[in-house]
Design a protein around this motif. Structure first.
Motif, PDB file in Angstrom:
ATOM      1  N   GLY A  53       0.820  -1.202   0.000  1.00  0.00           N
ATOM      2  CA  GLY A  53       0.000   0.000   0.000  1.00  0.00           C
ATOM      3  C   GLY A  53       0.858   1.257   0.000  1.00  0.00           C
ATOM      4  N   PHE A  54       0.483   2.226   0.833  1.00  0.00           N
ATOM      5  CA  PHE A  54       1.231   3.488   0.895  1.00  0.00           C
ATOM      6  C   PHE A  54       2.619   3.305   1.500  1.00  0.00           C
ATOM      7  CE2 PHE A  54      -2.935   5.316   0.237  1.00  0.00           C
ATOM      8  CZ  PHE A  54      -2.678   6.495  -0.442  1.00  0.00           C
ATOM      9  N   ASN A  55       2.704   2.449   2.497  1.00  0.00           N
ATOM     10  CA  ASN A  55       3.988   2.192   3.168  1.00  0.00           C
ATOM     11  C   ASN A  55       4.617   3.478   3.703  1.00  0.00           C
ATOM     12  OD1 ASN A  55       5.949   0.366   4.091  1.00  0.00           O
ATOM     13  ND2 ASN A  55       7.265   0.758   2.330  1.00  0.00           N
ATOM     14  N   GLU A  56       3.763   4.495   3.973  1.00  0.00           N
ATOM     15  CA  GLU A  56       4.224   5.791   4.500  1.00  0.00           C
ATOM     16  C   GLU A  56       5.394   6.345   3.684  1.00  0.00           C
ATOM     17  OE1 GLU A  56       4.937   5.156   8.709  1.00  0.00           O
ATOM     18  OE2 GLU A  56       2.881   5.794   9.132  1.00  0.00           O
ATOM     19  N   ALA A  57       5.243   6.267   2.360  1.00  0.00           N
ATOM     20  CA  ALA A  57       6.335   6.690   1.473  1.00  0.00           C
ATOM     21  C   ALA A  57       6.578   8.192   1.518  1.00  0.00           C
ATOM     22  CB  ALA A  57       6.026   6.261   0.035  1.00  0.00           C
ATOM     23  N   TRP A  58       5.685   8.963   2.131  1.00  0.00           N
ATOM     24  CA  TRP A  58       5.909  10.411   2.230  1.00  0.00           C
ATOM     25  C   TRP A  58       6.957  10.758   3.290  1.00  0.00           C
ATOM     26  CZ3 TRP A  58       1.298   8.012   3.633  1.00  0.00           C
ATOM     27  CH2 TRP A  58       1.022   7.942   4.993  1.00  0.00           C
ATOM     28  N   LYS A  59       7.347   9.766   4.088  1.00  0.00           N
ATOM     29  CA  LYS A  59       8.341  10.012   5.130  1.00  0.00           C
ATOM     30  C   LYS A  59       9.743   9.703   4.615  1.00  0.00           C
ATOM     31  CE  LYS A  59       5.281   9.027   9.057  1.00  0.00           C
ATOM     32  NZ  LYS A  59       5.092   8.182  10.268  1.00  0.00           N
ATOM     33  N   LEU A  60      10.696  10.549   4.995  1.00  0.00           N
ATOM     34  CA  LEU A  60      12.097  10.314   4.649  1.00  0.00           C
ATOM     35  C   LEU A  60      12.641   9.247   5.595  1.00  0.00           C
ATOM     36  CD1 LEU A  60      14.311  11.326   2.736  1.00  0.00           C
ATOM     37  CD2 LEU A  60      14.977  12.963   4.497  1.00  0.00           C
ATOM     38  N   LYS A  61      13.156   8.158   5.026  1.00  0.00           N
ATOM     39  CA  LYS A  61      13.500   6.991   5.844  1.00  0.00           C
ATOM     40  C   LYS A  61      14.991   6.677   5.882  1.00  0.00           C
ATOM     41  CE  LYS A  61       9.003   4.965   4.748  1.00  0.00           C
ATOM     42  NZ  LYS A  61       8.267   3.862   4.102  1.00  0.00           N
ATOM     43  N   ASN A  62      15.819   7.615   5.430  1.00  0.00           N
ATOM     44  CA  ASN A  62      17.259   7.342   5.437  1.00  0.00           C
ATOM     45  C   ASN A  62      17.951   7.891   6.684  1.00  0.00           C
ATOM     46  OD1 ASN A  62      17.190  10.063   4.981  1.00  0.00           O
ATOM     47  ND2 ASN A  62      18.144  10.001   2.955  1.00  0.00           N
ATOM     48  N   GLY A  63      17.159   8.320   7.660  1.00  0.00           N
ATOM     49  CA  GLY A  63      17.736   8.818   8.903  1.00  0.00           C
ATOM     50  C   GLY A  63      17.975  10.313   8.932  1.00  0.00           C
ATOM     51  N   SER A  64      17.890  10.978   7.786  1.00  0.00           N
ATOM     52  CA  SER A  64      18.088  12.427   7.735  1.00  0.00           C
ATOM     53  C   SER A  64      16.741  13.139   7.757  1.00  0.00           C
ATOM     54  CB  SER A  64      18.875  12.821   6.484  1.00  0.00           C
ATOM     55  OG  SER A  64      18.177  12.422   5.319  1.00  0.00           O
ATOM     56  N   VAL A  65      16.795  14.457   7.856  1.00  0.00           N
ATOM     57  CA  VAL A  65      15.578  15.276   7.915  1.00  0.00           C
ATOM     58  C   VAL A  65      15.716  16.415   6.912  1.00  0.00           C
ATOM     59  CG1 VAL A  65      14.129  16.759   9.350  1.00  0.00           C
ATOM     60  CG2 VAL A  65      15.209  14.725  10.350  1.00  0.00           C
ATOM     61  N   ASP A  66      14.719  16.569   6.040  1.00  0.00           N
ATOM     62  CA  ASP A  66      14.744  17.688   5.090  1.00  0.00           C
ATOM     63  C   ASP A  66      13.544  18.614   5.260  1.00  0.00           C
ATOM     64  OD1 ASP A  66      12.679  16.194   4.099  1.00  0.00           O
ATOM     65  OD2 ASP A  66      13.531  15.872   2.108  1.00  0.00           O
ATOM     66  N   GLY A  67      12.674  18.313   6.227  1.00  0.00           N
ATOM     67  CA  GLY A  67      11.545  19.191   6.509  1.00  0.00           C
ATOM     68  C   GLY A  67      10.434  19.145   5.485  1.00  0.00           C
ATOM     69  N   LYS A  68      10.427  18.122   4.612  1.00  0.00           N
ATOM     70  CA  LYS A  68       9.425  18.073   3.548  1.00  0.00           C
ATOM     71  C   LYS A  68       8.427  16.931   3.698  1.00  0.00           C
ATOM     72  CE  LYS A  68      12.054  20.505  -0.002  1.00  0.00           C
ATOM     73  NZ  LYS A  68      12.496  20.502  -1.418  1.00  0.00           N
ATOM     74  N   ASP A  69       8.432  16.274   4.849  1.00  0.00           N
ATOM     75  CA  ASP A  69       7.468  15.189   5.055  1.00  0.00           C
ATOM     76  C   ASP A  69       6.032  15.703   4.977  1.00  0.00           C
ATOM     77  OD1 ASP A  69       9.574  13.509   5.344  1.00  0.00           O
ATOM     78  OD2 ASP A  69       9.243  13.041   7.462  1.00  0.00           O
TER      79      ASP A  69
END
Length: 359
Positions: A53-69
């Motif tokens: 399904g969506f698998n929460e693909a809108w979240k950045l999952k590489n451990g970093s943060v870019d503020g665009k979730d």
């Protein structure tokens, strides 16, 4: 990607998409939101087969943060994910398969992990189950050693396999089962519809809605958007506002009186200025009009001819800046003394010093 989105924006509001990874999905979500294509007018169908399904693909999952979730989530709400049904296989099943792969005849020492979502191990197990079920039916029907053709006659049917519900139709092919996912008001993944083909019964709907319309289209204002927007793709079909329709008339209607008032004010101002200049000319004597006779000047007085009249001019040291009030006073003095033959004739300031001229 944004160039592609701009091209889509000009021709459609329904877009079907297939991408390889969650990272690609997230980048698409962000681009859609940044292009302003995350409004209720847009519907996106993501075709998948990974059963997540969506698998929460809108979240950045590489451990970093870019503020665009949050930006990516805005666009994700406008998506429907069409995905294969989830597996029935458990972690225990995967562990058993992995253990068997280490044994003869496989002896696979590199098979240290099995991802049931990406591998075909569940489908392979279901193929073995299908063979066993068909063979049991064949034996029950009096064919203990069926040929392949005979065995296939007993293959159609439905059972719950490791890869989900397995439906074998009369053509001896598997009917796919797809689920359509959306996000609810809490941004949680929910199953909205189920797609199942049934060749034996055409009266059964291909798409089964599992949620009411209000929930299915909650992220689109509660109702499905139009394929062609009311205002068309470029907004040209929208009814014009009062200002857009009658702006020119309003400007003309309001501008003409204003222009008349401004013109009248300018005319009055100019007339007053011209009148002041005319009155000032009564006491102003251009120095070029004064002719010098053969008469010796004194320290304080100079003698000139104004036209044919002899006049005497009193010298005033320095130049005086005459203000508007001074000019007004001089006009009044000149007016009062016009009939007096000994009155002041005027002032000339065309020399290095100021002189007052008297007859």
């Amino acid at each position: 990607m944004k160039n592609v989105l701009k091209a889509i924006k000009d021709v459609s509001r329904v877009t079907v998409i297939c991408l390889e990874s969650d990272e690609a999905r997230r980048n698409l979500y962000i681009s859609i939101a940044e292009e302003g294509m995350d409004t209720d007018e847009y519907v996106y169908l993501m075709i998948e087969s990974r059963r997540t399904g969506f698998n929460e693909a809108w979240k950045l999952k590489n451990g970093s943060v870019d503020g665009k979730d949050a930006i990516a989530l805005r666009a994700a709400r406008k998506f429907f994910i069409i995905d294969s049904q989830p597996l029935n296989a458990s972690a225990r099943f995967a562990a058993d398969v992995q253990a068997k792969m280490l044994q003869p005849p496989y002896n696979c020492v590199d098979c240290t992990s099995i991802n049931t979502n990406s591998s075909q191990v569940s489908e392979l197990a279901d193929a073995m189950l299908l063979y066993a079920l068909a063979l049991n039916k064949s034996i029950s029907a009096g064919y203990p050693n069926p040929t392949g053709t005979q065995l296939s006659q007993f293959a159609s049917g439905t059972f719950e396999g490791f890869s989900g519900t397995v439906i074998i139709n009369e053509n001896l092919t598997r009917n796919p089962v797809f689920l359509i996912y959306g996000l609810d008001t809490s941004d949680q993944q929910i199953i909205l519809m189920k797609i199942t083909e049934n060749l034996q019964n055409d009266s059964i709907a291909l798409v089964q809605e599992l949620q009411p319309q209000s929930i299915i289209w909650a992220a689109h204002g509660g109702s499905p958007p139009l394929n062609r927007p009311k205002c068309d793709f470029d907004g040209s079909a929208c009814p014009k506002s009062f200002a857009e329709q009658y702006l020119a008339i309003v400007i003309v209607a309001a501008g003409v009186p204003v222009a008349i008032i401004i013109a009248a004010a300018l005319f009055i101002t100019r007339s007053r200025k011209q009148e002041e200049e005319r009155l000032n000319a009564l006491w102003q004597i251009p120095f070029i009009m004064l002719a010098k006779p053969n008469v010796k000047d004194t320290q304080r007085h100079a003698f000139y001819l104004l036209a044919e009249d002899a006049v005497v001019a009193r010298k005033h040291v320095g130049k005086v800046l005459l203000r508007k009030a001074d000019c007004s006073l001089l006009r009044k003095v000149r007016k009062r003394l016009m009939s007096n033959c000994c009155g002041a004739e005027g002032i000339s300031h065309g020399t290095l010093y100021l002189i007052s001229v008297q007859p």
